[in-house]
Each structure stands twice: as C-alpha cells, then as structure tokens.
Write an enzyme that holds these catalytic residues in place. Sequence first.
Site, short mmCIF file in Angstrom:
data_model
loop_
_atom_site.label_atom_id
_atom_site.label_comp_id
_atom_site.label_asym_id
_atom_site.label_seq_id
_atom_site.Cartn_x
_atom_site.Cartn_y
_atom_site.Cartn_z
N GLY A 115 45.50 36.76 47.53
CA GLY A 115 45.57 36.23 48.88
C GLY A 115 45.06 37.22 49.91
O GLY A 115 44.21 36.90 50.74
N ALA B 218 37.58 42.49 42.11
CA ALA B 218 37.72 41.59 43.26
C ALA B 218 36.53 40.64 43.42
O ALA B 218 36.42 39.97 44.45
CB ALA B 218 37.91 42.40 44.53
N GLY C 27 35.80 37.76 42.08
CA GLY C 27 36.19 36.37 42.27
C GLY C 27 36.75 36.10 43.65
O GLY C 27 36.55 35.03 44.22
N ASP C 28 37.47 37.07 44.21
CA ASP C 28 38.03 36.91 45.55
C ASP C 28 36.93 36.92 46.60
O ASP C 28 36.95 36.13 47.56
CB ASP C 28 39.04 38.02 45.84
CG ASP C 28 40.24 37.94 44.91
OD1 ASP C 28 40.58 36.83 44.47
OD2 ASP C 28 40.83 39.00 44.62
#
Length: 298
Positions: A43, A242, A244-245
């Site tokens: 998140g 990170a 994918g984020d």
Amino acid sequence: MPQTRVAVVGSANMDLVAMAPALPRQGETMLGTDFVMVPGGKGANQAVAAVRAGASCAFLGAIGSDAFGVTLKARITAAGVDTSQLRVVYGASGVALVMVNAQGENAIVVTPGANEALVDLTEEELTTVRAADVLVAQLEIPVQTVTAAAVAAREAGTRVILNAAPARDLPPELLTAVDLLVVNEGEAQALAGRGREEPRALLELTPRAVLTLGGEGAWYVDRDGTEVHVPAVRVDVVDSTAAGDAFTAALAVGWGEGRDLVDAVRWASAAGAACVRKLGASVALPQRAEIDELYVPA
C-alpha cells in the site's frame, strides 16, 4: 490536464532488505553483501509510486506505535503522500524481511503487525475513497476492509483497481466492485487456476485484467474481446522487489489521466522497468521523467 486523484488503501511495512549472491536454502546461513532498511508495504509503495508518477494520493493504512511506525509516517509524508488518515495503533508496525540475490530475484516474509488492525473504515476515510478518481487496493490488509473501500468507490463512480497480492479467496461482493484486476502468474493460478497459457480465464472474475510476467511483459484482457501482450522494457535488473507496485501505481495514474488501458499498461511497464534498476522498495520507485524515458508507445 487535471492531476489524477488516487486513493490507496493498503499496508505499510518497514522493509529490512539483505543482498546476497544467492537466496539461502533451508537451514543455510549465507554471508550477505549489503543491507538497507526502507519503508515498504504494497500500500505505502503504491501510494508513493502514484505521487512520483504525477498523481495526488491519499493513503489509508495503519502503522504501529513503535520506532518503525514513526519512521514510516515521516518517510511516506516526505514523499508527498497525504497521510492525514494514516492510523497509529498500539503495538508493532508491519515488517517485511526481504532477501535479494545477485540476479535481482527475491524471497520475502511479511509480518502484518498494525496492518491487521485496519478494519471498520470511518466515514471520513470512505469520503476520501469516494472523492478519488481511482482507488488502488491490495490484499496485505483484511479483505473486509478492501471490500468496504471498493464498494464505496463503486457507488461513487470511482474506478477500482485491485492488485490481488498476496492471493487469497475473494468475496463476490469485492469482485463485483472491481473494475481492473492486476495479478502476477502465481496469483492468477491461485485465483483462476490458469496463468500465462490463458490470461482470459481472469475474466471469469472481473471485466478487465492485467497479468504481469516480469521479464516476459504483461497481458491485458477484457470482456470486450481485447487481448494484447505488452513486451517488457529491457533493462539491467538490480532488485525486482517493488516492480509490481511501481507498475500498479503507474497503471492507475495513466488510466486516471485518460490513457486507454493498453497504453496505460505500456506506460506501467516502463515504470516497472525503471524500478528494477535500483536496490530497495520505496527508494527505487521511479519519478515520472524516468517512466517517460523508458516508455515505448505502440
């Protein structure tokens, strides 16, 4: 062009990242080469990535009352994310133990900590969701919280992107509210029983889906019959933690800015490629100029 408003509901963790020549096998102790401690959690990463990609972003999450929590809030706020509704709960913050090998592959263990306390969204939090152009959510927090946010977004006309990671059973109420599902191959297998050989199987769950395949690019499919493979942007990989984020956040920003979804996937692929060139999670998330530099239009 008006700035896209993104709301992210999800996890915040402190990432403890160790580099080593290879990932240790069971029972093996290995001498590492480097260590960094950086804010993470899917998140928080996606919130920071959305801001760096050009959006305004409000983050709905929970941190602990420990030293990690203090650092997490300070770092996320300094990145330009609106943390006015970031909860502080008594106890430990979420922590991710990340091991990265020389090829940029990783193995991760996450202890949720305060993230498990993110339940019963307040009316103020739901108002933030409804005011956004795009809601982005993942599954490192309780599913009922994701569902409540997605349903509120759908009722308000806010687009809903669900990055279904880690994969878990999804209630029908949540799936009905999702506009776009983003998963990797392992998550696709867990949710739909099929992966790269049939990305359209994901359409049994949602009207639109993106299947990411790392160095092999991504598939975009929808119920209107679109099925497009977007090649990966070739770069030297340092750390894929990170990626994918960065991809999911850029996809949300691009879609919110009015790109058609296939082009948004291309732009998101450039974001993922820019991210893997650096070590760490939030510190590797690319600025908009870095994304544009690698973006390859159709």
